[in-house]
Design an enzyme around this catalytic site. Structure first.
Site, PDB file in Angstrom:
ATOM      1  N   CYS A   1      33.514  47.286  44.332  1.00  0.00           N
ATOM      2  CA  CYS A   1      34.147  46.081  44.887  1.00  0.00           C
ATOM      3  C   CYS A   1      33.249  45.415  45.935  1.00  0.00           C
ATOM      4  CB  CYS A   1      35.482  46.437  45.520  1.00  0.00           C
ATOM      5  SG  CYS A   1      36.318  44.973  46.175  1.00  0.00           S
TER       6      CYS A   1
ATOM      7  N   ARG B   1      34.008  26.737  50.525  1.00  0.00           N
ATOM      8  CA  ARG B   1      32.550  26.620  50.454  1.00  0.00           C
ATOM      9  C   ARG B   1      32.139  25.432  49.619  1.00  0.00           C
ATOM     10  NH1 ARG B   1      30.508  31.822  48.821  1.00  0.00           N
ATOM     11  NH2 ARG B   1      30.629  32.106  51.061  1.00  0.00           N
ATOM     12  N   TYR B   2      32.757  25.291  48.459  1.00  0.00           N
ATOM     13  CA  TYR B   2      32.403  24.211  47.546  1.00  0.00           C
ATOM     14  C   TYR B   2      33.267  22.996  47.877  1.00  0.00           C
ATOM     15  CZ  TYR B   2      30.382  28.079  44.852  1.00  0.00           C
ATOM     16  OH  TYR B   2      29.655  29.171  44.456  1.00  0.00           O
TER      17      TYR B   2
ATOM     18  N   LYS C   1      27.229  30.410  43.363  1.00  0.00           N
ATOM     19  CA  LYS C   1      26.749  30.982  42.087  1.00  0.00           C
ATOM     20  C   LYS C   1      25.479  30.275  41.612  1.00  0.00           C
ATOM     21  CE  LYS C   1      31.350  32.347  40.950  1.00  0.00           C
ATOM     22  NZ  LYS C   1      31.869  31.704  42.188  1.00  0.00           N
TER      23      LYS C   1
ATOM     24  N   ASP D   1      25.418  35.576  42.768  1.00  0.00           N
ATOM     25  CA  ASP D   1      26.060  34.924  43.902  1.00  0.00           C
ATOM     26  C   ASP D   1      25.056  34.959  45.044  1.00  0.00           C
ATOM     27  OD1 ASP D   1      28.469  33.656  44.695  1.00  0.00           O
ATOM     28  OD2 ASP D   1      29.578  35.228  43.630  1.00  0.00           O
TER      29      ASP D   1
ATOM     30  N   ASP E   1      26.556  42.456  43.476  1.00  0.00           N
ATOM     31  CA  ASP E   1      26.223  41.925  44.805  1.00  0.00           C
ATOM     32  C   ASP E   1      25.523  42.953  45.682  1.00  0.00           C
ATOM     33  OD1 ASP E   1      27.271  39.373  44.465  1.00  0.00           O
ATOM     34  OD2 ASP E   1      29.315  40.113  44.805  1.00  0.00           O
TER      35      ASP E   1
ATOM     36  N   CYS F   1      45.170  46.459  45.722  1.00  0.00           N
ATOM     37  CA  CYS F   1      44.832  46.418  44.290  1.00  0.00           C
ATOM     38  C   CYS F   1      45.373  47.696  43.654  1.00  0.00           C
ATOM     39  CB  CYS F   1      43.323  46.432  44.081  1.00  0.00           C
ATOM     40  SG  CYS F   1      42.473  45.082  44.873  1.00  0.00           S
TER      41      CYS F   1
ATOM     42  N   CYS G   1      38.254  49.505  42.925  1.00  0.00           N
ATOM     43  CA  CYS G   1      37.027  49.620  42.139  1.00  0.00           C
ATOM     44  C   CYS G   1      35.894  50.015  43.072  1.00  0.00           C
ATOM     45  CB  CYS G   1      36.693  48.286  41.481  1.00  0.00           C
ATOM     46  SG  CYS G   1      38.104  47.556  40.649  1.00  0.00           S
TER      47      CYS G   1
ATOM     48  N   ARG H   1      34.355  43.226  48.032  1.00  0.00           N
ATOM     49  CA  ARG H   1      35.135  42.983  49.254  1.00  0.00           C
ATOM     50  C   ARG H   1      35.641  44.276  49.877  1.00  0.00           C
ATOM     51  NH1 ARG H   1      38.288  38.381  46.689  1.00  0.00           N
ATOM     52  NH2 ARG H   1      36.652  36.817  46.675  1.00  0.00           N
TER      53      ARG H   1
ATOM     54  N   ARG I   1      37.087  23.006  45.855  1.00  0.00           N
ATOM     55  CA  ARG I   1      37.912  24.180  45.551  1.00  0.00           C
ATOM     56  C   ARG I   1      37.850  25.195  46.687  1.00  0.00           C
ATOM     57  NH1 ARG I   1      33.351  23.425  42.945  1.00  0.00           N
ATOM     58  NH2 ARG I   1      31.911  25.104  42.422  1.00  0.00           N
TER      59      ARG I   1
HETATM   60  S1  SF4 Z   1      36.981  44.441  42.360  1.00  0.00           S
HETATM   61 FE1  SF4 Z   1      37.855  44.756  44.418  1.00  0.00          FE
HETATM   62  S2  SF4 Z   1      39.346  43.106  44.649  1.00  0.00           S
HETATM   63 FE2  SF4 Z   1      38.878  43.228  42.453  1.00  0.00          FE
HETATM   64  S3  SF4 Z   1      40.450  44.612  41.619  1.00  0.00           S
HETATM   65 FE3  SF4 Z   1      38.678  45.874  42.124  1.00  0.00          FE
HETATM   66  S4  SF4 Z   1      39.076  46.629  44.194  1.00  0.00           S
HETATM   67 FE4  SF4 Z   1      40.433  44.897  43.848  1.00  0.00          FE
END
Ligand code: SF4
Length: 383
Positions: free
Chosen positions: A147, A127-128, A352, A345, A308, A140, A144, A149, A131
Site C-alpha cells: 500500500c 492537485r489536478y 501520472k 506517479d 511507488d 480496508c 495490502c 498510503r 478533479r
Molecule cells: S492498496 Fe492500501 S488503500 Fe488500497 S485496499 Fe490495499 S491497503 Fe487499502
C-alpha cells in the site's frame, strides 16, 4: 426468416469459486457470504494465520516487527486464495508481512505521492485542475503490504471523522472547477451504505460535479461487500465509475465475477488499476492472462502503476524496463482493450506520467519511420 436462438453463455463457469480451507469448512454459507462476517473474522494475529497457512520463520519475524507500523488484516475469503505451502504465493505476498518491509531506504518517501502538500482541507487532495481525491476512511478489508498510503491506512488516528467529511464536501461544493471526485481511503466501501449514500447524494446534488469514481479493492478482497442493495443504491447517482485493483489472475474468482456483474448490471463502469509488483505480477504472460480474465468479467484494464517509492515496499519494486516490456508484449499481440496505460506517479506529487515503448524509428521533416509490434518498418508521410 425466423431465427432460432439458443442462448448458452458459460463465461461465468470459466471462473472457479474460492476454495474453503479446513479452518473455515464448518462455516455456514450464509455467514461466509456475509461481508460483515468476513470483516469480523479477519485474520489479524499470527496464531490465526498459522491455522490457514504453513508459516515461515521470515513471516514470523516480519509480523512481529511490522505489525505495529502497519497491521495485518486479511479477510477469510482472500486468505482462502493463499497457497498454504508456498510463501511466494502472490496472494500471500500481497497480504502477509515479509522481511522486505523492514528495510527503509534513504530514497524511500513517507508520502510518495505528495498528497499531504496538495491538501487544502484535511481529506481532500486537489492537485489536478478539475478533479479531487476525497479520503473517506482509514480502513480496508485487507491491508495490502504494497500500500502506498501505509502512513494512514490501518491507523485509527487517521479516521475520517464526520467533521472532516463535511469540510471535504463543503470544499468540493465551493470549488466549481471540480467536475470529477475520486472517493477514496483506505477503502471507501469500508464505510456503511448509509454513509456512502450520504456522500454520493451530496455530490450528485452539486451542479458542477459530472462524475465520481469509487476507488475500491473490495471486488478483490471482499466481493461479498457488493450486495444487490448496494448496487441498487448506486443506480440513483449515475454516472458512477468504480476503479478497482486486481493484481493477479488468482484473484479472478467466481465470487469476484459475480460482484463485478452486480455493479455492471447496475450500470457502473469498472476499471482496473494494477500495481506492478516483483514476484506477484512482473511477468508479461501473467499480465496478459489477468487482462483477458478481467475483460471477461467486464472490467477494463485501465492502468499499470509502477510501484511507488513508499517506505517499506522497495522489495516489490521492479525496474521500469519491466513495465515497458509488459506493454510491448501486449500492444498488437492482443486486443487494444487489454492494453492499459503504464504510468509512474511522479514522486513527491508530479501526477501520472505515461510511459510507452518507442515505436518511432526516426522522424525527418514530414516523414515518420515507425515500427509495428512485430518490428516491421513503415513510413508515414504528413501532407
Ligand atoms: S492498496 Fe492500501 S488503500 Fe488500497 S485496499 Fe490495499 S491497503 Fe487499502
Amino acid at each position: 426468416m425466423a431465427y432460432t436462438i439458443v442462448t448458452k453463455n458459460t463465461v461465468r463457469d470459466r471462473f472457479l469459486p474460492a476454495p474453503r480451507p479446513d479452518v473455515w469448512k464448518g462455516v455456514e454459507d450464509k455467514d461466509w457470504n456475509n461481508w460483515i462476517w468476513q470483516q469480523q473474522k479477519r485474520v489479524k494475529s499470527f496464531e490465526q494465520l498459522e491455522k490457514v497457512v504453513n508459516v515461515t520463520e521470515d513471516e514470523r519475524t516480519a509480523f512481529a516487527k511490522s505489525n505495529e507500523m502497519f497491521n495485518m488484516g486479511i479477510t477469510p475469503y482472500y486468505a482462502s486464495l493463499m497457497d498454504p505451502n508456498d510463501p511466494n504465493c502472490p496472494i500471500r505476498l500481497q497480504s502477509v508481512p515479509s522481511i522486505g518491509e523492514l528495510s527503509v531506504r534513504d530514497i524511500d518517501l513517507e508520502d510518495p505521492l505528495g498528497e499531504e502538500k496538495d491538501m487544502p482541507v484535511p481529506g481532500i487532495t486537489h492537485r489536478y485542475p478539475d478533479r479531487v481525491l476525497f479520503y473517506t476512511t482509514h480502513n480496508c478489508p485487507v491491508f495490502c503490504r504494497h500500500c502506498t498510503r501505509k502512513r494512514k491506512v490501518s491507523d485509527p488516528s487517521s479516521a475520517a471523522a464526520n467533521k472532516q467529511l463535511e469540510d471535504g464536501l463543503n470544499y468540493i461544493e465551493t470549488h466549481k472547477e471540480v467536475r470529477d471526485v475520486i472517493i477514496s481511503g483506505g477503502d471507501p466501501l469500508s464505510n456503511s451504505d448509509d454513509r456512502l449514500e450520504y456522500i454520493l447524494s451530496r455530490l450528485r446534488a452539486m451542479e458542477h460535479i459530472q462524475v465520481f469514481r469509487i476507488g475500491t479493492r473490495n471486488l478483490v478482497t471482499l466481493p461479498q461487500r457488493i450486495t444487490d442493495s448496494f448496487a441498487q443504491m448506486l443506480t440513483k447517482y449515475h454516472p458512477v465509475f468504480v476503479h478497482t485493483h486486481f493484481n493477479h489472475p488468482k484473484e479472478c474468482t467466481q465470487e469476484a465475477f459475480d460482484a463485478v456483474a452486480r455493479l455492471a448490471n447496475a450500470g457502473c463502469v469498472v476499471n482496473n488499476q494494477m500495481v506492478l509488483l516483483k514476484g506477484v505480477n512482473d511477468d508479461p504472460k501473467l499480465v496478459m492472462e489477468l487482462n483477458h480474465k478481467l475483460l471477461m468479467m467486464r472490467v477494463r484494464p485501465y492502468y499499470i502503476f509502477q510501484c511507488d517509492m513508499a517506505q517499506g515496499i522497495s522489495h516489490f519494486r521492479t525496474p521500469v524496463e519491466k513495465g515497458l516490456e509488459i506493454i510491448e508484449s501486449l500492444r498488437g499481440w492482443t486486443s487494444g482493450m487489454a492494453v492499459p496505460h503504464y504510468v509512474i506517479d511522479g514522486p513527491g506529487g508530479g501526477g501520472k506520467i505515461p510511459l510507452i515503448p518507442n515505436y518511432v524509428k526516426s522522424h525527418e521533416g514530414k516523414k515518420w519511420t515507425l515500427r509495428n509490434y512485430k518490428n516491421d518498418t513503415f513510413v508515414y508521410e504528413e501532407p
